[in-house]
Design a protein around this motif. Structure first.
Motif, mmCIF file in Angstrom:
data_model
loop_
_atom_site.group_PDB
_atom_site.id
_atom_site.type_symbol
_atom_site.label_atom_id
_atom_site.label_comp_id
_atom_site.label_asym_id
_atom_site.label_seq_id
_atom_site.Cartn_x
_atom_site.Cartn_y
_atom_site.Cartn_z
ATOM 1 N N LEU A 52 0.821 -1.214 0.000
ATOM 2 C CA LEU A 52 0.000 0.000 0.000
ATOM 3 C C LEU A 52 0.853 1.261 0.000
ATOM 4 N N SER A 53 1.904 1.240 0.809
ATOM 5 C CA SER A 53 2.760 2.421 0.943
ATOM 6 C C SER A 53 4.164 1.995 1.364
ATOM 7 N N PRO A 54 5.060 1.843 0.389
ATOM 8 C CA PRO A 54 6.431 1.430 0.737
ATOM 9 C C PRO A 54 7.092 2.354 1.758
ATOM 10 N N SER A 55 6.889 3.650 1.646
ATOM 11 C CA SER A 55 7.529 4.567 2.593
ATOM 12 C C SER A 55 6.967 4.397 4.002
ATOM 13 N N ALA A 56 5.685 4.103 4.125
ATOM 14 C CA ALA A 56 5.091 3.881 5.446
ATOM 15 C C ALA A 56 5.647 2.597 6.071
ATOM 16 N N ALA A 57 5.832 1.563 5.271
ATOM 17 C CA ALA A 57 6.407 0.320 5.780
ATOM 18 C C ALA A 57 7.842 0.541 6.245
ATOM 19 N N GLU A 58 8.607 1.291 5.483
ATOM 20 C CA GLU A 58 9.988 1.576 5.870
ATOM 21 C C GLU A 58 10.039 2.402 7.146
ATOM 22 N N ALA A 59 9.147 3.374 7.271
ATOM 23 C CA ALA A 59 9.113 4.208 8.470
ATOM 24 C C ALA A 59 8.712 3.382 9.697
ATOM 25 N N GLU A 60 7.744 2.495 9.532
ATOM 26 C CA GLU A 60 7.318 1.650 10.650
ATOM 27 C C GLU A 60 8.451 0.720 11.085
ATOM 28 N N ALA A 61 9.147 0.129 10.140
ATOM 29 C CA ALA A 61 10.282 -0.740 10.477
ATOM 30 C C ALA A 61 11.366 0.053 11.199
ATOM 31 N N ALA A 62 11.616 1.270 10.773
ATOM 32 C CA ALA A 62 12.616 2.115 11.429
ATOM 33 C C ALA A 62 12.200 2.434 12.858
ATOM 34 N N ARG A 63 10.912 2.730 13.066
ATOM 35 C CA ARG A 63 10.423 3.000 14.424
ATOM 36 C C ARG A 63 10.617 1.777 15.316
ATOM 37 N N ARG A 64 10.338 0.611 14.783
ATOM 38 C CA ARG A 64 10.496 -0.624 15.565
ATOM 39 C C ARG A 64 11.943 -0.856 15.949
ATOM 40 N N VAL A 65 12.840 -0.675 15.005
ATOM 41 C CA VAL A 65 14.267 -0.882 15.284
ATOM 42 C C VAL A 65 14.736 0.074 16.361
ATOM 43 N N LEU A 66 14.395 1.342 16.245
ATOM 44 C CA LEU A 66 14.816 2.318 17.247
ATOM 45 C C LEU A 66 14.133 2.056 18.592
ATOM 46 N N GLY A 67 12.919 1.554 18.561
ATOM 47 C CA GLY A 67 12.209 1.220 19.803
ATOM 48 C C GLY A 67 12.910 0.115 20.569
ATOM 49 N N ARG A 68 13.471 -0.832 19.856
ATOM 50 C CA ARG A 68 14.216 -1.915 20.511
ATOM 51 C C ARG A 68 15.538 -1.412 21.072
ATOM 52 N N GLU A 69 16.071 -0.331 20.509
ATOM 53 C CA GLU A 69 17.339 0.225 20.964
ATOM 54 C C GLU A 69 17.181 0.985 22.287
ATOM 55 N N ALA A 70 15.973 1.458 22.542
ATOM 56 C CA ALA A 70 15.742 2.291 23.748
ATOM 57 C C ALA A 70 15.735 1.476 25.012
#
Length: 70
Positions: A52-70
């Motif tokens: 549906l939205s490649p940029s939204a999927a990439e942004a969500e994956a980035a949020r998840r990765v950074l969330g695990r770093e916190a």
């Protein structure tokens, strides 16, 4: 559009996180970008969102990765 994994990962981040991660050592940026690529490849929900939205999927994956770093 950036062609390397780090550049694509940084582009997927919101501006505040992009600046923060952009200031980290290159090795750490590469590690995060690799985690981001694994997240994109392994999550079926992101596959659906990517259609549906490649940029939204990439942004969500980035949020998840950074969330695990916190």
């Amino acid at each position: 559009m950036p062609s390397d994994a780090v550049g694509r990962f940084l582009a997927a981040l919101d501006p505040g996180h992009r600046e923060s991660v952009g200031g980290r050592p290159r090795a750490e940026q590469e590690r995060l970008a690799e985690a981001w690529e694994r997240e994109l490849a392994s999550d079926d929900e992101l596959d659906t969102l990517d259609e549906l939205s490649p940029s939204a999927a990439e942004a969500e994956a980035a949020r998840r990765v950074l969330g695990r770093e916190a």
